[in-house]
Design a protein around this motif. Sequence first.
Motif, PDB file in Angstrom:
ATOM      1  N   ASP A 141    -150.056  -5.530  11.095  1.00  0.00           N
ATOM      2  CA  ASP A 141    -149.147  -4.580  11.721  1.00  0.00           C
ATOM      3  C   ASP A 141    -148.482  -3.665  10.709  1.00  0.00           C
ATOM      4  N   GLU A 142    -148.342  -4.157   9.471  1.00  0.00           N
ATOM      5  CA  GLU A 142    -147.850  -3.254   8.433  1.00  0.00           C
ATOM      6  C   GLU A 142    -148.451  -3.627   7.092  1.00  0.00           C
ATOM      7  N   GLY A 143    -148.487  -2.609   6.219  1.00  0.00           N
ATOM      8  CA  GLY A 143    -149.064  -2.855   4.896  1.00  0.00           C
ATOM      9  C   GLY A 143    -150.377  -2.118   4.737  1.00  0.00           C
ATOM     10  N   TYR A 144    -151.398  -2.863   4.363  1.00  0.00           N
ATOM     11  CA  TYR A 144    -152.636  -2.167   4.015  1.00  0.00           C
ATOM     12  C   TYR A 144    -153.882  -2.907   4.484  1.00  0.00           C
ATOM     13  N   VAL A 145    -154.967  -2.153   4.504  1.00  0.00           N
ATOM     14  CA  VAL A 145    -156.303  -2.741   4.648  1.00  0.00           C
ATOM     15  C   VAL A 145    -157.154  -2.087   3.561  1.00  0.00           C
ATOM     16  N   SER A 146    -157.759  -2.892   2.709  1.00  0.00           N
ATOM     17  CA  SER A 146    -158.601  -2.274   1.684  1.00  0.00           C
ATOM     18  C   SER A 146    -160.043  -2.715   1.875  1.00  0.00           C
ATOM     19  N   PHE A 147    -160.924  -1.794   1.541  1.00  0.00           N
ATOM     20  CA  PHE A 147    -162.361  -2.012   1.761  1.00  0.00           C
ATOM     21  C   PHE A 147    -163.077  -1.708   0.454  1.00  0.00           C
ATOM     22  N   ARG A 148    -163.713  -2.715  -0.123  1.00  0.00           N
ATOM     23  CA  ARG A 148    -164.383  -2.513  -1.417  1.00  0.00           C
ATOM     24  C   ARG A 148    -165.837  -2.936  -1.298  1.00  0.00           C
ATOM     25  N   VAL A 149    -166.698  -2.095  -1.841  1.00  0.00           N
ATOM     26  CA  VAL A 149    -168.132  -2.390  -1.776  1.00  0.00           C
ATOM     27  C   VAL A 149    -168.683  -2.382  -3.192  1.00  0.00           C
ATOM     28  N   LYS A 150    -169.265  -3.492  -3.628  1.00  0.00           N
ATOM     29  CA  LYS A 150    -169.839  -3.463  -4.977  1.00  0.00           C
ATOM     30  C   LYS A 150    -171.150  -4.245  -5.041  1.00  0.00           C
ATOM     31  N   MET A 151    -171.925  -3.923  -6.071  1.00  0.00           N
ATOM     32  CA  MET A 151    -173.196  -4.599  -6.242  1.00  0.00           C
ATOM     33  C   MET A 151    -172.957  -5.849  -7.077  1.00  0.00           C
ATOM     34  N   ILE A 152    -173.470  -7.006  -6.628  1.00  0.00           N
ATOM     35  CA  ILE A 152    -173.220  -8.203  -7.433  1.00  0.00           C
ATOM     36  C   ILE A 152    -174.468  -8.693  -8.156  1.00  0.00           C
ATOM     37  N   SER A 153    -175.642  -8.319  -7.676  1.00  0.00           N
ATOM     38  CA  SER A 153    -176.836  -8.615  -8.462  1.00  0.00           C
ATOM     39  C   SER A 153    -177.919  -7.630  -8.073  1.00  0.00           C
ATOM     40  N   ASN A 154    -178.891  -7.541  -8.956  1.00  0.00           N
ATOM     41  CA  ASN A 154    -179.821  -6.438  -8.823  1.00  0.00           C
ATOM     42  C   ASN A 154    -181.097  -6.768  -9.566  1.00  0.00           C
ATOM     43  N   ASP A 155    -182.254  -6.577  -8.919  1.00  0.00           N
ATOM     44  CA  ASP A 155    -183.491  -6.629  -9.703  1.00  0.00           C
ATOM     45  C   ASP A 155    -184.364  -5.452  -9.277  1.00  0.00           C
ATOM     46  N   GLU A 156    -185.610  -5.450  -9.687  1.00  0.00           N
ATOM     47  CA  GLU A 156    -186.437  -4.265  -9.437  1.00  0.00           C
ATOM     48  C   GLU A 156    -186.544  -3.907  -7.965  1.00  0.00           C
ATOM     49  N   SER A 157    -186.688  -4.962  -7.133  1.00  0.00           N
ATOM     50  CA  SER A 157    -186.970  -4.652  -5.737  1.00  0.00           C
ATOM     51  C   SER A 157    -185.789  -4.818  -4.791  1.00  0.00           C
ATOM     52  N   SER A 158    -184.768  -5.558  -5.210  1.00  0.00           N
ATOM     53  CA  SER A 158    -183.670  -5.772  -4.256  1.00  0.00           C
ATOM     54  C   SER A 158    -182.308  -5.775  -4.955  1.00  0.00           C
ATOM     55  N   GLU A 159    -181.273  -5.719  -4.145  1.00  0.00           N
ATOM     56  CA  GLU A 159    -179.917  -5.800  -4.702  1.00  0.00           C
ATOM     57  C   GLU A 159    -179.026  -6.548  -3.717  1.00  0.00           C
ATOM     58  N   LYS A 160    -178.053  -7.260  -4.278  1.00  0.00           N
ATOM     59  CA  LYS A 160    -177.116  -7.992  -3.425  1.00  0.00           C
ATOM     60  C   LYS A 160    -175.779  -7.259  -3.456  1.00  0.00           C
ATOM     61  N   ILE A 161    -175.260  -6.996  -2.278  1.00  0.00           N
ATOM     62  CA  ILE A 161    -174.026  -6.214  -2.173  1.00  0.00           C
ATOM     63  C   ILE A 161    -172.912  -7.104  -1.625  1.00  0.00           C
ATOM     64  N   GLU A 162    -171.730  -6.870  -2.187  1.00  0.00           N
ATOM     65  CA  GLU A 162    -170.564  -7.618  -1.690  1.00  0.00           C
ATOM     66  C   GLU A 162    -169.604  -6.641  -1.023  1.00  0.00           C
ATOM     67  N   PHE A 163    -169.192  -6.972   0.191  1.00  0.00           N
ATOM     68  CA  PHE A 163    -168.217  -6.167   0.913  1.00  0.00           C
ATOM     69  C   PHE A 163    -166.936  -7.002   1.014  1.00  0.00           C
ATOM     70  N   LYS A 164    -165.855  -6.427   0.516  1.00  0.00           N
ATOM     71  CA  LYS A 164    -164.600  -7.193   0.534  1.00  0.00           C
ATOM     72  C   LYS A 164    -163.573  -6.460   1.391  1.00  0.00           C
ATOM     73  N   ILE A 165    -163.079  -7.131   2.413  1.00  0.00           N
ATOM     74  CA  ILE A 165    -162.087  -6.503   3.299  1.00  0.00           C
ATOM     75  C   ILE A 165    -160.801  -7.311   3.185  1.00  0.00           C
ATOM     76  N   LYS A 166    -159.783  -6.645   2.669  1.00  0.00           N
ATOM     77  CA  LYS A 166    -158.534  -7.359   2.409  1.00  0.00           C
ATOM     78  C   LYS A 166    -157.429  -6.753   3.267  1.00  0.00           C
ATOM     79  N   ASP A 167    -156.608  -7.602   3.852  1.00  0.00           N
ATOM     80  CA  ASP A 167    -155.490  -7.049   4.630  1.00  0.00           C
ATOM     81  C   ASP A 167    -154.191  -7.773   4.312  1.00  0.00           C
ATOM     82  N   SER A 168    -153.082  -7.124   4.689  1.00  0.00           N
ATOM     83  CA  SER A 168    -151.774  -7.755   4.454  1.00  0.00           C
ATOM     84  C   SER A 168    -151.221  -8.214   5.798  1.00  0.00           C
ATOM     85  N   GLY A 169    -152.104  -8.720   6.653  1.00  0.00           N
ATOM     86  CA  GLY A 169    -151.727  -9.050   8.030  1.00  0.00           C
ATOM     87  C   GLY A 169    -151.144 -10.438   8.231  1.00  0.00           C
TER      88      GLY A 169
END
Length: 548
Positions: A306-334
Amino acid sequence: MVEFVSDSTLEKLFNKEDILHGQVFFNGKDFIENASEVILIVGKYGKIIYGNKKAIEAYGYSFDELVNLDIFALRNEDTKEFTQKQLNKALNSGIKFRTYHYRKDGSKFPVEVRSIYSNKKSKDMVVSIIRDISDVEEVYKDITDRKLIDQELQEKCKKLELLKQKAEDANKAKSIFLANMSHEIRTPMNSILATIQLLQLECINEEQSKYVKILNESAHTMLSVINNLLDISKIESGKFKLNNQSFNLKETINNIYNNLLITGNSKGLEVSYYLDPSINFEIIGDELKLKEILNNLISNAVKFTDEGYVSFRVKMISNDESSEKIEFKIKDSGIGIEEEFKEKIFNDYIQGDLSIKKKHMGTGLGLAISKQFANLMNGDICFESILGKGSTFIFTCEFKKFEHKERKLKISNMAKDKITISRIEQDKVILCVEDNLINQEVMEGIIKRKGYKYIAAYNGNEALSILKNNKVDLILMDVQMPELNGFETTKIIREEELDGKRIPIIAMTAYAMREDKDKCIKADMDDYIVKPFDIEKLYEFMEFHLRT
Ligand code: ADP
């Protein structure tokens, strides 16, 4: 009294084991009298002819009572299961046997007996060493009890296994039923939705259009509930397959972020965002499911904050020639999640506090489905949460990389077309100085929607060089930037405005603090807007400063 027991008999009775157990001293008759275990000497016809101090203590008879007592007075009738034959065998070999002995008061206690003829030939006397094994017996009883418990447990396990099988069968039946029902409901739902769209195209009055809007929203909610049910049942019955196709992750994420910006802003939340530039955005995966998972996590974050923030972060956590693993982090002050609810959160149809349930719509299916989808995408969803402080949901998944140059080309051409159109629509040029790529893209959408020309600068220096070669009517300036921050950039701009023409600069900052506002004004900026801002409010600000 015990002079008739030879030392060699004693040696046979008290073997090495006894000596090790403490009977180290071995000095004949004295030893027998004072031994720490019961010693009895029994005559030819079963008459006790001697009992040591310990025997008197153990059986409760006086010495005179004990002597001349029949040995069966101690062994009693019900212990005769130990047959004469076995006794003879034991007497000949000197091996230990277990039985029960009786005290004078009739009470019984378990004993371990080792007996031996004092003279093997004449067999007229038996010397017995008797050990009270009540303690050991307890352990024995314990072990027997445990065996019984184990048996009971095994039986219970078998029953449970049967029940589990039954429950699994019932669950399968439920899944099939749900799949059939959902399908049956979806078919008429499609016609309802199509009819609503047709109605919206008709010339209907305001009142009617209000009703159609309600119909449309409710129909969509219903459809999403049904889709969730269908997905769950498909996953449970193992029929679910991901629909992997090539797509651009950045575009998908931008759309999701735009929605977050709108819903977050409308609740007055601070919305922040980070997209790892090292991600390979051209990927192969199930875009629809990715969107569903992210929308669910993000809408929960907004819903329960109801108050504060919501943050959305997207980053790569591992990677090779053919694929990559992505991390999505959703943080709230709820509102956070209660401890006891944490372990159930990924269960189907589970929701937290029911009062919350009433306030917020939902089926309690979102997280259960999302986690299963994440698993299917070689990833997972986990979370941390503190009640009253907020939650962080981390979703990971793996994508295949994909190179698609043609597509990129198309997009940049489209972008060019848009710029030409906006130039025709309005000739006002807005320079947006912002280091966050996604924020830039969002700003681009917002500015172009009004028909203004949009130019992006990713830092202060870039802004200064753009200003040298372009006519700019208004600057939207981020305050926190690497190299040259918003204040420093403004200072240089103002110093270079020698011809008296002043470009309005609106500061965009995430900090809603009084001192920041003062700092902006001091830095010779014209206005100040706090992120996340209401889009309409930003338009008002821009129009005002473009007019003056
Ligand atoms: P629903 O469709 O009811 O939102 P979900 O499976 O998405 O179902 O969520 C289940 C429950 O988990 C919610 O009803 C809520 O109690 C709790 N929950 C999920 N996300 C959050 C969050 N970010 N903050 C607090 N509670 C949350």
